[in-house]
Design a protein around this motif. Structure first.
Motif, PDB file in Angstrom:
ATOM      1  N   TYR A  26       0.824  -1.108  -0.063  1.00  0.00           N
ATOM      2  CA  TYR A  26       0.051   0.001  -0.085  1.00  0.00           C
ATOM      3  C   TYR A  26       0.681   1.354  -0.225  1.00  0.00           C
ATOM      4  CZ  TYR A  26      -4.479  -2.274   0.512  1.00  0.00           C
ATOM      5  OH  TYR A  26      -5.540  -3.058   0.418  1.00  0.00           O
ATOM      6  N   LEU A  27       1.882   1.195   0.804  1.00  0.00           N
ATOM      7  CA  LEU A  27       2.888   2.293   0.789  1.00  0.00           C
ATOM      8  C   LEU A  27       3.504   2.618  -0.570  1.00  0.00           C
ATOM      9  CD1 LEU A  27       4.233   4.463   2.308  1.00  0.00           C
ATOM     10  CD2 LEU A  27       6.036   3.080   2.974  1.00  0.00           C
ATOM     11  N   PHE A  28       3.895   1.529  -1.123  1.00  0.00           N
ATOM     12  CA  PHE A  28       4.375   1.711  -2.509  1.00  0.00           C
ATOM     13  C   PHE A  28       3.609   2.331  -3.424  1.00  0.00           C
ATOM     14  CE2 PHE A  28       5.435  -0.143  -6.721  1.00  0.00           C
ATOM     15  CZ  PHE A  28       6.529   0.421  -7.218  1.00  0.00           C
TER      16      PHE A  28
ATOM     17  N   PHE B 202      -5.522   9.303  -9.282  1.00  0.00           N
ATOM     18  CA  PHE B 202      -4.155   8.900  -8.729  1.00  0.00           C
ATOM     19  C   PHE B 202      -4.157   9.639  -7.268  1.00  0.00           C
ATOM     20  CE2 PHE B 202      -2.877   8.382 -13.331  1.00  0.00           C
ATOM     21  CZ  PHE B 202      -2.628   6.686 -12.989  1.00  0.00           C
ATOM     22  N   ILE B 203      -4.499  10.923  -7.199  1.00  0.00           N
ATOM     23  CA  ILE B 203      -4.560  11.341  -5.687  1.00  0.00           C
ATOM     24  C   ILE B 203      -5.523  10.715  -4.806  1.00  0.00           C
ATOM     25  CG2 ILE B 203      -4.770  13.637  -4.523  1.00  0.00           C
ATOM     26  CD1 ILE B 203      -2.615  13.611  -6.399  1.00  0.00           C
ATOM     27  N   LEU B 204      -6.487  10.247  -5.409  1.00  0.00           N
ATOM     28  CA  LEU B 204      -7.713   9.612  -4.617  1.00  0.00           C
ATOM     29  C   LEU B 204      -7.350   8.284  -4.280  1.00  0.00           C
ATOM     30  CD1 LEU B 204     -10.995  10.404  -6.487  1.00  0.00           C
ATOM     31  CD2 LEU B 204      -9.979  11.382  -4.325  1.00  0.00           C
ATOM     32  N   LEU B 205      -6.317   7.476  -5.357  1.00  0.00           N
ATOM     33  CA  LEU B 205      -5.916   6.306  -5.020  1.00  0.00           C
ATOM     34  C   LEU B 205      -4.639   6.409  -3.965  1.00  0.00           C
ATOM     35  CD1 LEU B 205      -5.621   3.121  -5.505  1.00  0.00           C
ATOM     36  CD2 LEU B 205      -4.298   3.827  -7.439  1.00  0.00           C
ATOM     37  N   ALA B 206      -4.117   7.482  -3.976  1.00  0.00           N
ATOM     38  CA  ALA B 206      -3.001   7.673  -2.943  1.00  0.00           C
ATOM     39  C   ALA B 206      -3.446   7.695  -1.692  1.00  0.00           C
ATOM     40  CB  ALA B 206      -1.986   8.936  -3.539  1.00  0.00           C
TER      41      ALA B 206
ATOM     42  N   CYS C  96      -4.616   4.321  -0.444  1.00  0.00           N
ATOM     43  CA  CYS C  96      -3.423   3.588  -0.019  1.00  0.00           C
ATOM     44  C   CYS C  96      -2.662   4.078   1.200  1.00  0.00           C
ATOM     45  CB  CYS C  96      -2.466   3.764  -1.189  1.00  0.00           C
ATOM     46  SG  CYS C  96      -2.985   2.620  -2.379  1.00  0.00           S
ATOM     47  N   PHE C  97      -2.392   5.532   1.484  1.00  0.00           N
ATOM     48  CA  PHE C  97      -1.919   5.977   2.696  1.00  0.00           C
ATOM     49  C   PHE C  97      -2.688   5.630   3.817  1.00  0.00           C
ATOM     50  CE2 PHE C  97       0.503   9.519  -0.083  1.00  0.00           C
ATOM     51  CZ  PHE C  97       1.418   8.582  -0.498  1.00  0.00           C
TER      52      PHE C  97
END
Length: 123
Positions: free
Chosen positions: A8-10, A33-37, A40-41
């Motif tokens: 998840y971090l990667f 991509f920001i939503l996915l980040a 994951c974070f």
């Protein structure tokens, strides 16, 4: 458990990098991509999740998405315009007809997805 957290971090760092590149690179969408980040974070790094959720560029949109599953009308219109212009430029520049067709299909899919996202009416 550590492997899952590392994954998840990667994935979050990669998504954040792609989202930031998408700010200036045509065709690469920033918002997904920001939503996915953020997703994951939230599962890997409380510090990075807090940083992203409080970042001046992204915090309002992320919080709207998290609380209401919607984005501001102005942001949605901007996404339409920027995505359309980016895809149009890319289709114009690319010499291969099959790539032009593929880009057009991606553009239509993205615009239909954007259309399906609920809006927060700005006052």
């Amino acid at each position: 458990m550590a492997i899952k957290r590392g994954f998840y971090l990667f994935s979050g760092l990669s998504s954040l990098a792609l989202g930031l590149i998408g700010i200036v690179l045509p065709v690469l969408p920033t918002v997904p991509f920001i939503l996915l980040a953020a997703f994951c974070f939230a599962r890997s790094s409380e510090r990075l999740h807090t940083w992203l959720m409080q970042h001046p560029w992204f915090s309002e949109a992320l919080q709207n998405w998290q609380k209401q599953g919607a984005i501001r009308t102005g942001l949605k219109k901007k996404a339409y315009w920027v995505s359309s212009a980016s895809f149009a430029l890319s289709i114009y520049i690319v010499p291969l007809i099959w790539v032009k067709i593929l880009l057009f299909c991606f553009a239509v899919a993205l615009l239909l997805y954007l259309r399906s996202i609920p809006e927060i009416i700005e006052e």
